[in-house]
Design a protein around this motif. Structure first.
Motif: not given
Length: 354
Positions: A21-34
């Motif tokens: 849950s903490a991992f999913l909450n910590g995902l950031l909006p993505e760009n091509d690199r992420s």
């Protein structure tokens, strides 16, 4: 906090789910690199699931069956995280789903109650295979929930996601695939689901007065229709009729080419009138990969509160990917859903079975 495939994982389901849950909450909006980084995380979480599977096998050899069960449940959660980190059209998604199904087949080696196969006969509509998970209370009647997978997944995939959530709640599950209910003429899905309810009602380990329904994804609309059709349903996790109402509004928009008062009155009536809602408590999952937007859900709740209809909302935290796909925190939302079901299906004086 760092997350990854631990070389020495521990049999601790609560911690494993908190980490997910903490991992999913910590995902950031993505760009091509992420985007590439997210796919690498998918491989990492799949490796974590494999590590839990090895630990489960080791515990079975040592005849530590409770530890093996805990490890399998941790593995199912890790594989579900991995599935959601790769795009829908990525072949690895099917590979991770296969790992979930394999885990379900092997968990019976350690689990106190195996996942059962149940044939549901539906008369002229034929029959199909469902998965049944007993609550583990053979000496008493437990509540049960009919769970319908979303339109893109098999019932076994949904069961793999829900198994770690439902353990210890004293709730039985009958899990079926969306395709078994949706591919019928008008009214056919309600008939199929009624046969599912009949199957549960006849089981000696199920309290027939405490049966709910949960529809995932587009199946949330089927759950609404069925709970309104069959008044034996005691609680429904559904879309509150929003999907059908949205389709009706789109039909009106398509059919009407003039902006006269009659058209405006028709649209206004559709927007303000509650849909044919179930006569039971309902929970609407808003946002994420579901069919209900947060705005629509809040409007529905406002209308239902005025009509004294019991409607609750749950809004999963989600991250929008660089290619437009969304990842919801299934760990926290599933926990919310089954806490709600546990509460609504709890025994009451009116439901005591003599």
């Amino acid at each position: 906090m760092e997350f990854g495939a631990w070389h020495h994982v521990r049999c601790d389901l609560a911690s494993a789910r908190q980490n997910a849950s903490a991992f999913l909450n910590g995902l950031l909006p993505e760009n091509d690199r992420s985007q590439l980084a997210r796919q690498n995380w998918g491989a990492t979480w799949a490796g974590t699931g494999d590590a839990y599977c090895r630990l489960a096998d080791l515990n079975i050899i040592k005849k530590e069956y409770d530890g093996a069960t805990e490890a399998w449940l941790c593995a199912l959660t890790a594989f579900e995280v991995a599935r959601r980190l790769v795009p829908d059209d990525d072949p690895r998604r099917a590979h991770f789903s296969a790992k979930v199904e394999a885990g379900l087949q092997r968990i019976g080696l350690s689990f106190r109650h195996e996942v059962e196969s149940a044939w549901i006969a539906c008369g002229d509509l034929g029959e199909f295979l469902a998965c049944y998970l007993p609550a583990g209370t053979p000496n008493s009647r437990a509540p049960a929930v009919i769970c319908v997978s979303n339109e893109e997944e098999k019932g076994a995939t949904l069961l793999g996601r829900l198994l770690p959530v439902v353990i210890g709640r004293g709730i039985s599950l009958l899990v079926i695939s969306h395709e078994n209910t949706a591919n019928h003429a008008r009214g056919g899905s309600e008939i199929v689901l009624s046969h599912c309810l009949d199957h549960l009602s006849l089981r000696p380990d199920v309290d027939s007065s405490r049966i709910g329904i949960y529809g995932d994804g587009l199946s949330a609309s089927l759950a609404t229709d069925f709970a309104a059709y069959d008044r034996r349903i005691a609680a429904a996790v559904c879309d509150g009729g929003i999907w059908n109402r949205t389709r009706s509004l789109r039909s009106v928009d398509w059919m009407t080419s003039t902006d006269d008062g009659a058209d405006r009155d028709m649209v206004s009536g559709l927007c303000s009138r509650p849909a044919r809602l179930p006569n039971c408590p309902i929970l609407v999952v808003a946002g994420g990969r579901g069919v209900v937007s947060v705005c629509e859900a809040i409007k529905l709740q406002t209308v239902c509160m005025a009509a004294r209809i019991d409607v609750d909302l749950v809004m999963p935290q989600l991250i929008r990917g660089g290619l437009g796909e969304e990842i919801d925190n299934f760990v926290s939302s599933d926990d919310c859903i089954f806490r709600w079901l546990e509460q609504k299906l709890a025994p009451t004086p009116e439901r005591v079975v003599g």
